[in-house]
Design an enzyme around this catalytic site. Sequence first.
Site, PDB file in Angstrom:
ATOM      1  N   HIS A  83       0.866  -1.182   0.000  1.00  0.00           N
ATOM      2  CA  HIS A  83       0.000   0.000   0.000  1.00  0.00           C
ATOM      3  C   HIS A  83       0.906   1.236   0.000  1.00  0.00           C
ATOM      4  O   HIS A  83       1.991   1.225   0.605  1.00  0.00           O
ATOM      5  CB  HIS A  83      -0.907  -0.021   1.235  1.00  0.00           C
ATOM      6  CG  HIS A  83      -1.924   1.083   1.207  1.00  0.00           C
ATOM      7  ND1 HIS A  83      -1.609   2.378   1.538  1.00  0.00           N
ATOM      8  CD2 HIS A  83      -3.228   1.084   0.867  1.00  0.00           C
ATOM      9  CE1 HIS A  83      -2.696   3.131   1.396  1.00  0.00           C
ATOM     10  NE2 HIS A  83      -3.698   2.371   0.994  1.00  0.00           N
ATOM     11  N   GLU A 154      -4.461   2.519  -7.357  1.00  0.00           N
ATOM     12  CA  GLU A 154      -4.884   3.694  -6.587  1.00  0.00           C
ATOM     13  C   GLU A 154      -3.925   4.838  -6.883  1.00  0.00           C
ATOM     14  O   GLU A 154      -2.761   4.785  -6.455  1.00  0.00           O
ATOM     15  CB  GLU A 154      -4.780   3.421  -5.086  1.00  0.00           C
ATOM     16  CG  GLU A 154      -5.601   2.281  -4.566  1.00  0.00           C
ATOM     17  CD  GLU A 154      -5.655   2.312  -3.040  1.00  0.00           C
ATOM     18  OE1 GLU A 154      -6.729   2.602  -2.517  1.00  0.00           O
ATOM     19  OE2 GLU A 154      -4.623   2.070  -2.396  1.00  0.00           O
TER      20      GLU A 154
HETATM   21  P1  PGA Z   1      -9.274   6.433   0.716  1.00  0.00           P
HETATM   22  O1  PGA Z   1      -8.158   5.329   0.922  1.00  0.00           O
HETATM   23  O2  PGA Z   1     -10.506   5.736   0.196  1.00  0.00           O
HETATM   24  O3  PGA Z   1      -9.481   7.036   2.068  1.00  0.00           O
HETATM   25  O4  PGA Z   1      -8.739   7.406  -0.287  1.00  0.00           O
HETATM   26  C1  PGA Z   1      -7.950   4.325  -0.021  1.00  0.00           C
HETATM   27  C2  PGA Z   1      -6.774   3.476   0.391  1.00  0.00           C
HETATM   28  O5  PGA Z   1      -5.841   3.987   0.998  1.00  0.00           O
HETATM   29  O6  PGA Z   1      -6.756   2.267   0.137  1.00  0.00           O
END
Ligand code: PGA
Length: 227
Positions: A83, A154
Site C-alpha cells: 500500500h 490507486e
Molecule cells: P481512501 O483510501 O478511500 O481514504 O482514499 C484508499 C486506500 O488507501 O486504500
Amino acid sequence: MLYILNQKSHFTKEELLLYRKEIEKYPLKDNVVFAPSTCFLPLLEGFSLAAQDVSPFQVGAYTGDVNASSLASLGVSYVLIGHSERRKYWKEDIDLLEQKIRRVLEASMIPILCIGETKEEYQNGKTIESLEKSLLIFERFPQEMWKNIIIAYEPIWSIGTGKSLEKESIEKIVSWIKGKVLTKVLYGGSLYFPLIQELRKNTSLDGFLIGGMSLKVEEIIRLLQES
Ligand code: PGA
C-alpha cells in the site's frame, strides 16, 4: 465485484465492536472484505477478512512481525501488499514486496498488490511509466501465477484527498493494466458510494479498495444491501 475495506490504523476495540454490532444486522457477503488493524482481525471473525500487511519472513524469531500462516489461521483470505502508505513510511521496495507476495501465496491467501502514480508523476503525464515500473514485480513470478495476484490501482494523489481520477481515465488505465497482466484489477482512492455506483458500470473493473468510506457504518450497510 470485490470490496476491500481498508480501515488502516483506526478504531479502538470498543469502537470496532459497536461497528460490528451494526453491520451484523445485515446478511454478510463474501465479496465485502474487512481489513481492520491486524490486532482486531479476531474481532471480525465470521466476516470475509483481509490483512493490511504481512511479514516477509516465514514462522520464526522475528519480533513484532505477523507471518502469513498466522493470518491464514485467523481466517484471512486476502493481504494488501505495498500500500502506498507502507511504501512511503516504511520504504518498502520491490525485493521486500516480492517476499511478502511469496509468503501470502504459500499460505494459500490472495495478495492484493497496490500500485499507483504520485501527484508529480500524474502532473507530468508519467502515470503509465510509473505503473509499468511497479508491474515489473510480476516478472519475478511465473506467468501462470499472475492471475493469483490481484492488482489494486490507486492514484497516490487521490488517496484520502477527496480527489478522484475521471471515469474515462480509470477505464483506460484499468484496461491498460489488464493488457499487461491478465488478472483482477481493483480501483481505489477517495471512493464514496455514488462514485462506486458509477464506476461499477465499467465492466473491466473487478472491485474497489475503499479507505475512509469503510469507517462509516451507514455507508458499509448500504454496500452490504446493494452490492
Ligand atoms: P481512501 O483510501 O478511500 O481514504 O482514499 C484508499 C486506500 O488507501 O486504500
